[in-house]
Design a protein around this motif. Structure first.
Motif, PDB file in Angstrom:
ATOM      1  N   UNK A 145       7.011  10.704   5.998  1.00 13.79           N
ATOM      2  CA  UNK A 145       6.253  10.772   7.245  1.00 13.79           C
ATOM      3  C   UNK A 145       4.909  11.473   7.018  1.00 13.79           C
ATOM      4  N   UNK A 146       4.952  12.577   6.249  1.00 12.79           N
ATOM      5  CA  UNK A 146       3.719  13.332   5.989  1.00 12.79           C
ATOM      6  C   UNK A 146       2.717  12.496   5.187  1.00 12.79           C
ATOM      7  N   UNK A 147       3.185  11.805   4.153  1.00 14.01           N
ATOM      8  CA  UNK A 147       2.291  11.020   3.305  1.00 14.01           C
ATOM      9  C   UNK A 147       1.671   9.847   4.066  1.00 14.01           C
ATOM     10  N   UNK A 148       2.463   9.227   4.954  1.00 10.52           N
ATOM     11  CA  UNK A 148       1.995   8.040   5.661  1.00 10.52           C
ATOM     12  C   UNK A 148       1.334   8.371   6.991  1.00 10.52           C
ATOM     13  N   UNK A 149       1.414   9.646   7.407  1.00 14.42           N
ATOM     14  CA  UNK A 149       0.781  10.055   8.649  1.00 14.42           C
ATOM     15  C   UNK A 149       1.439   9.472   9.888  1.00 14.42           C
ATOM     16  N   UNK A 150       2.775   9.377   9.872  1.00 13.42           N
ATOM     17  CA  UNK A 150       3.510   8.896  11.047  1.00 13.42           C
ATOM     18  C   UNK A 150       4.391  10.034  11.563  1.00 13.42           C
ATOM     19  N   UNK A 151       4.752   9.934  12.840  1.00  9.20           N
ATOM     20  CA  UNK A 151       5.473  11.042  13.471  1.00  9.20           C
ATOM     21  C   UNK A 151       6.990  10.927  13.372  1.00  9.20           C
ATOM     22  N   UNK A 152       7.490   9.776  12.992  1.00  8.01           N
ATOM     23  CA  UNK A 152       8.940   9.639  12.907  1.00  8.01           C
ATOM     24  C   UNK A 152       9.354   8.232  12.555  1.00  8.01           C
ATOM     25  N   UNK A 153      10.653   8.005  12.574  1.00  9.74           N
ATOM     26  CA  UNK A 153      11.241   6.735  12.175  1.00  9.74           C
ATOM     27  C   UNK A 153      10.729   5.545  13.002  1.00  9.74           C
ATOM     28  N   UNK A 193       0.830  -1.215   0.000  1.00 10.51           N
ATOM     29  CA  UNK A 193       0.000   0.000   0.000  1.00 10.51           C
ATOM     30  C   UNK A 193       0.857   1.254   0.000  1.00 10.51           C
ATOM     31  N   UNK A 194       2.022   1.186   0.631  1.00 13.62           N
ATOM     32  CA  UNK A 194       2.907   2.349   0.673  1.00 13.62           C
ATOM     33  C   UNK A 194       3.477   2.648  -0.715  1.00 13.62           C
ATOM     34  N   UNK A 195       3.738   1.611  -1.480  1.00 18.77           N
ATOM     35  CA  UNK A 195       4.343   1.798  -2.800  1.00 18.77           C
ATOM     36  C   UNK A 195       3.435   2.611  -3.723  1.00 18.77           C
ATOM     37  N   UNK A 196       2.125   2.559  -3.472  1.00 17.39           N
ATOM     38  CA  UNK A 196       1.185   3.327  -4.300  1.00 17.39           C
ATOM     39  C   UNK A 196       1.130   4.792  -3.885  1.00 17.39           C
ATOM     40  N   UNK A 197       1.600   5.092  -2.667  1.00 16.20           N
ATOM     41  CA  UNK A 197       1.560   6.466  -2.149  1.00 16.20           C
ATOM     42  C   UNK A 197       2.874   7.224  -2.354  1.00 16.20           C
ATOM     43  N   UNK A 198       3.972   6.469  -2.442  1.00 17.84           N
ATOM     44  CA  UNK A 198       5.292   7.092  -2.443  1.00 17.84           C
ATOM     45  C   UNK A 198       5.902   7.100  -3.839  1.00 17.84           C
ATOM     46  N   UNK A 199       6.841   8.041  -4.048  1.00 21.59           N
ATOM     47  CA  UNK A 199       7.598   8.049  -5.296  1.00 21.59           C
ATOM     48  C   UNK A 199       8.615   6.907  -5.272  1.00 21.59           C
ATOM     49  N   UNK A 200       9.195   6.635  -6.434  1.00 20.18           N
ATOM     50  CA  UNK A 200      10.191   5.560  -6.532  1.00 20.18           C
ATOM     51  C   UNK A 200      11.363   5.819  -5.587  1.00 20.18           C
ATOM     52  N   UNK A 201      11.831   7.058  -5.537  1.00 17.59           N
ATOM     53  CA  UNK A 201      12.956   7.395  -4.655  1.00 17.59           C
ATOM     54  C   UNK A 201      12.562   7.267  -3.191  1.00 17.59           C
ATOM     55  N   UNK A 202      11.340   7.671  -2.846  1.00 16.53           N
ATOM     56  CA  UNK A 202      10.886   7.555  -1.456  1.00 16.53           C
ATOM     57  C   UNK A 202      10.790   6.091  -1.032  1.00 16.53           C
ATOM     58  N   UNK A 203      10.385   5.224  -1.958  1.00 21.29           N
ATOM     59  CA  UNK A 203      10.338   3.783  -1.644  1.00 21.29           C
ATOM     60  C   UNK A 203      11.749   3.266  -1.363  1.00 21.29           C
ATOM     61  N   UNK A 204      12.730   3.730  -2.140  1.00 21.07           N
ATOM     62  CA  UNK A 204      14.120   3.335  -1.894  1.00 21.07           C
ATOM     63  C   UNK A 204      14.556   3.752  -0.494  1.00 21.07           C
ATOM     64  N   UNK A 205      14.254   4.995  -0.130  1.00 22.71           N
ATOM     65  CA  UNK A 205      14.646   5.498   1.187  1.00 22.71           C
ATOM     66  C   UNK A 205      13.969   4.684   2.286  1.00 22.71           C
ATOM     67  N   UNK A 206      12.655   4.443   2.150  1.00 21.20           N
ATOM     68  CA  UNK A 206      11.919   3.666   3.150  1.00 21.20           C
ATOM     69  C   UNK A 206      12.510   2.265   3.291  1.00 21.20           C
ATOM     70  N   UNK A 207      12.841   1.625   2.167  1.00 25.79           N
ATOM     71  CA  UNK A 207      13.363   0.260   2.230  1.00 25.79           C
ATOM     72  C   UNK A 207      14.646   0.208   3.039  1.00 25.79           C
ATOM     73  N   UNK A 208      15.477   1.247   2.931  1.00 24.25           N
ATOM     74  CA  UNK A 208      16.731   1.263   3.693  1.00 24.25           C
ATOM     75  C   UNK A 208      16.486   1.608   5.158  1.00 24.25           C
ATOM     76  N   UNK A 209      15.508   2.447   5.432  1.00 26.60           N
ATOM     77  CA  UNK A 209      15.128   2.704   6.824  1.00 26.60           C
ATOM     78  C   UNK A 209      14.694   1.403   7.488  1.00 26.60           C
ATOM     79  N   UNK A 252       7.911   5.090  14.604  1.00 24.00           N
ATOM     80  CA  UNK A 252       6.516   4.801  14.241  1.00 24.00           C
ATOM     81  C   UNK A 252       6.432   4.191  12.850  1.00 24.00           C
ATOM     82  N   UNK A 253       7.296   4.651  11.933  1.00 27.34           N
ATOM     83  CA  UNK A 253       7.327   4.121  10.571  1.00 27.34           C
ATOM     84  C   UNK A 253       7.685   2.639  10.607  1.00 27.34           C
ATOM     85  N   UNK A 254       8.730   2.288  11.329  1.00 21.58           N
ATOM     86  CA  UNK A 254       9.196   0.893  11.394  1.00 21.58           C
ATOM     87  C   UNK A 254       8.117   0.023  12.063  1.00 21.58           C
ATOM     88  N   UNK A 255       7.510   0.540  13.137  1.00 25.36           N
ATOM     89  CA  UNK A 255       6.485  -0.208  13.851  1.00 25.36           C
ATOM     90  C   UNK A 255       5.294  -0.510  12.951  1.00 25.36           C
TER      91      UNK A 255
END
Length: 364
Positions: free
Chosen positions: A345-353, A301-317, A355-358
């Motif tokens: 964080x803004x697109x996914x509505x999370x407050x930080x790293x 679901x995140x892949x549909x919201x994020x750009x290709x570069x943002x997906x790369x960044x998230x995958x490494x996080x 919360x993102x991982x959780x």
């Protein structure tokens, strides 16, 4: 000699030239003839941004008229090559991918300006080399005749982009200290806690203290010669890269081991091989060791919201990488990574790293 053999020979010669020095002027002078044999062109230009001076560049050019450089800053906004490659760093583009139609190209101020200089540039191929720390370089090939750059030539330059980026990065990082004869110490200090520098391929020059403990953790005694020696599998990889003159091909300069092989669930080991310039007649290699936590997959679901570069960044996080490691790996400025993260964080509505991982872990 057939075409493929010739290209392999020229690529090996290029690797030798690009690792011959840490002075970028000297490196480019050594590499120029080989590059123009691999990618025939009438003109070639390399520009590298100056640290802390946005829009200001050092230039290394081939046969271009002096006014080209003298007036470039005032005409840069009309340079369709620059405006195209900055949007797609580390991707080789031909003019047909920069300007939608031939008539548009011919009406451009940049095209007309080059003709006024007596340098009619009918076809262009270029790549933006995205260097660590916000710096970047641009390598551009120009042809006067209406003979377009082919897709094969585009692929050939794309295959060299990683090596060219590493060359510019190393020259910028280590050039000053190399002039004082301290290149190995500089590399040792820059790479940090877990690094080995070896003369090709068997004589060890430097080792950071934590590296021995890491080797003992990841390799059984039977895989090493002596309690602190380099594992056989890494010596063999280094010997192979040395035999190929450093032109080992994509992926051969990185070796990885899954944690499960040593009962270390949840993390992997990555070893990166970097060829350093020859010193005192010897070729040196640096081996950098990184322990990387096993990644949590990016939810679909995140892949549909994020750009290709943002997906790369998230995958490494989700692999547990910090911002600096992500920036180094993707060739981005640290500030750019932070900006991507804030957008995520803004697109996914999370407050930080955390919360993102959780949330990613709960989505599995």
């Amino acid at each position: 000699m057939n075409r493929e053999s010739r290209e392999r020979t020229l690529t090996s010669q290029l690797v030798e030239a690009l690792t011959s020095s840490l002075d970028l002027s000297e490196v480019f002078a050594n590499a120029e003839a080989v590059l123009l044999r691999l990618l025939p062109a009438d003109y070639m230009a390399l520009c590298v941004s100056r640290p802390g001076r946005p829009g200001d560049y050092d230039w290394w050019v081939t046969k271009m008229p002096a006014p080209f450089l003298a007036h470039y800053p005032e005409l840069a906004e009309h340079d369709f090559v620059r405006s195209a490659v900055v949007r797609r760093p580390n991707v080789v583009l031909r003019d047909v991918e920069m300007v939608p139609r031939r008539k548009v190209l011919e009406r451009s101020r940049w095209y007309q300006y080059c003709r006024e200089l007596g340098m009619p540039l009918e076809h262009v191929m270029s790549v933006l080399l995205d260097v660590k720390g916000g710096a970047h370089g641009g390598l551009t090939f120009y042809r006067e005749r209406r003979r377009p750059f082919s897709k094969r030539e585009q692929a050939r330059l794309q295959g060299l982009t990683r090596l060219l980026t590493q060359t510019v990065r190393n020259c910028r990082m280590y050039g000053e200290v190399a002039a004082r004869g301290q290149v190995l110490d500089a590399f040792f200090q820059h790479r940090g806690a877990r690094c080995i520098v070896r003369a090709e391929p068997f004589l060890e020059e430097l080792r950071t203290p934590p590296t021995t403990a890491l080797l003992e953790k990841w390799f059984r005694p039977s895989e090493r010669v002596g309690p602190s020696a380099l594992p056989t599998v890494l010596v063999e990889r280094l010997a192979m890269l040395t035999a190929r003159g450093g032109a080992g091909g994509t992926g051969l300069d990185v070796w990885e081991r899954a944690g499960e092989e040593r009962g270390l669930a949840g993390e992997d080991l990555r070893v990166t091989f970097t060829r350093l310039p020859i010193r005192g007649g010897q070729q040196f290699w640096a081996l950098e060791f990184q322990e990387l936590p096993r990644a949590i997959p990016v939810p679909e679901a995140w892949r549909r919201l994020l750009t290709e570069r943002e997906v790369e960044v998230v995958s490494h996080v989700l692999q547990g990488w910090d911002n600096q490691l992500i920036a180094d790996h993707l060739g981005l400025a640290l500030a750019t990574v932070k900006k991507h993260l804030q957008n995520i964080f803004d697109k996914l509505g999370v407050e930080g790293r955390p919360a993102l991982i959780c949330r990613a872990a709960l989505s599995r």
